[in-house]
Design an enzyme around this catalytic site. Structure first.
Site, mmCIF file in Angstrom:
data_model
loop_
_atom_site.group_PDB
_atom_site.id
_atom_site.type_symbol
_atom_site.label_atom_id
_atom_site.label_comp_id
_atom_site.label_asym_id
_atom_site.label_seq_id
_atom_site.Cartn_x
_atom_site.Cartn_y
_atom_site.Cartn_z
ATOM 1 N N LYS A 210 0.857 -1.183 0.000
ATOM 2 C CA LYS A 210 0.000 0.000 0.000
ATOM 3 C C LYS A 210 0.893 1.233 0.000
ATOM 4 O O LYS A 210 1.701 1.435 0.905
ATOM 5 C CB LYS A 210 -0.912 0.004 1.225
ATOM 6 C CG LYS A 210 -1.852 1.199 1.286
ATOM 7 C CD LYS A 210 -2.746 1.113 2.510
ATOM 8 C CE LYS A 210 -3.686 2.289 2.616
ATOM 9 N NZ LYS A 210 -4.558 2.209 3.819
ATOM 10 N N LYS A 264 -2.304 -1.547 -3.594
ATOM 11 C CA LYS A 264 -3.139 -0.345 -3.575
ATOM 12 C C LYS A 264 -2.245 0.883 -3.705
ATOM 13 O O LYS A 264 -1.239 0.959 -2.998
ATOM 14 C CB LYS A 264 -3.926 -0.284 -2.260
ATOM 15 C CG LYS A 264 -4.876 0.897 -2.136
ATOM 16 C CD LYS A 264 -5.587 0.897 -0.791
ATOM 17 C CE LYS A 264 -6.534 2.078 -0.676
ATOM 18 N NZ LYS A 264 -7.207 2.142 0.642
ATOM 19 N N SER A 290 -10.392 5.456 -4.818
ATOM 20 C CA SER A 290 -11.346 6.548 -5.006
ATOM 21 C C SER A 290 -10.885 7.585 -6.017
ATOM 22 O O SER A 290 -11.690 8.124 -6.789
ATOM 23 C CB SER A 290 -11.622 7.220 -3.665
ATOM 24 O OG SER A 290 -10.412 7.720 -3.104
#
Length: 340
Positions: A210, A264, A290
């Site tokens: 991440k 991510k 998002s």
């Protein structure tokens, strides 16, 4: 030069191999397709808010709303009807319940636990993936807790809190927990704790690679962390410049007991998805975050791209890179199209 002469030259340089022949007819394009997106690949992230019958649109994510637990049940039923097999749940915790240690994360009646129990009670057959991280619960917006000098996140104190959060989520009925905090050693510590308390069959999906990305802004709006975040997360999330480090992170999480790993964000990190899948061959998920969602929606709203084609192309890119599962806010829409 006429067409016949050009044909001779083309045949000479290609040896008669014309790749376009495979592309000229729709059925043959389908036959030759190397990667296929299916409904089984989709995981739908949803946001939670307090109340009953409450739907709060997220301004930076057109078409996405925070849902009260009763409406989360409706969303789960919709997912089941569409064939989407799993939801990922994220709360927008009221500001008065946020504190320095994220103690609301340990409340068995918090938003996520309430929604999990409600969906289970309704008998909806979808997997429920719950996030293990403190940023939706802390007053400072970080994924862990600060040390005594309030200068940086204390790794081990954060892990102690995350273990308790994981236990709370397990006892609420989660089908999978997903630590997204990026603290060192948290996968092994959580796995050991779950095993000791009888949750040996509860799988862990580790946010293993991440990155400290600029693409998370709308998500932070959705969980109410944008206004609370102090500083940035570069001391524990990964540097976007690093690729080899991602393999080390994944290797560590797998050694500690992760069952599934995640990369991510998604599109800017397709190379990382490919490297992880190629190196380890384990179930690998990717999060179309998002910011990626918002960019597609904004460009489409301005008429700059074909929205439907861009969505499908982006999801196929994840499959091509090696992803087995895709967290995407487009999940219900795409599932409906794939079912036709």
């Amino acid at each position: 030069m006429d067409k016949h002469t050009a044909r001779g030259l083309v045949n000479e340089v290609t040896g008669g191999r014309r790749m376009r022949r495979r592309r000229l007819q729709p059925w043959l394009r389908d036959l030759a397709r190397e990667n296929v997106l299916t409904i089984n690949d989709l995981i739908w992230p949803i946001f939670l808010t307090e109340g009953v019958g409450t739907r709060e649109p997220v301004a930076s994510m057109p078409g996405v709303s925070r849902l009260s637990p009763d409406l989360a049940v409706d969303a789960a039923k919709r997912a089941e009807d569409l064939g989407v097999r799993a939801l990922a749940l994220f709360p927008n915790t009221p500001s008065e319940l946020r504190d320095e240690t994220g103690s609301e994360a340990l409340n068995s009646n918090n938003l996520v636990c309430t929604a999990v129990r409600a969906i289970k009670a309704a008998g909806v057959d979808v997997g429920l993936i719950t996030d293990v991280a403190l940023d939706p619960y802390t007053s400072h917006g970080h994924d862990g807790v600060f040390g005594s000098n309030d200068q940086q996140i204390d790794n081990d104190a954060s892990v102690a809190q995350l273990i308790l959060q994981a236990q709370t989520l397990a006892e609420a009925g989660s089908d999978m927990i997903a630590p997204s905090d990026m603290m060192d050693g948290r996968i092994g510590a959580i796995r050991a704790s779950l095993d000791e308390t009888g949750h040996t069959d509860l799988p862990i999906m580790a946010y293993a690679a991440k990155y400290a990305s600029a693409f998370y802004g709308p998500f932070r709006d959705a969980v109410g962390a944008s206004g609370t975040l102090k500083g940035d997360k570069r001391t524990y999330q990964m540097d976007p410049a690093n690729g080899q480090e991602a393999e080390h992170e994944v290797e560590l999480d797998l050694a500690e007991g992760a069952d599934v790993v995640m990369v991510k964000p998604g599109m800017p990190y397709l190379d990382i998805v490919h490297r992880v899948k190629s190196a380890f061959g384990v179930p690998t998920t990717v999060y179309q975050v998002s910011g990626e969602f918002a960019m597609i929606e904004a460009a489409a709203a301005n008429g700059w791209i074909d929205r439907d084609k861009a969505i499908m192309e982006s999801l196929l890119a994840f499959k091509r890179a090696g992803a087995d599962g895709i967290l995407t806010y487009f999940a219900p829409e795409i599932a409906a199209k794939l079912a036709k």
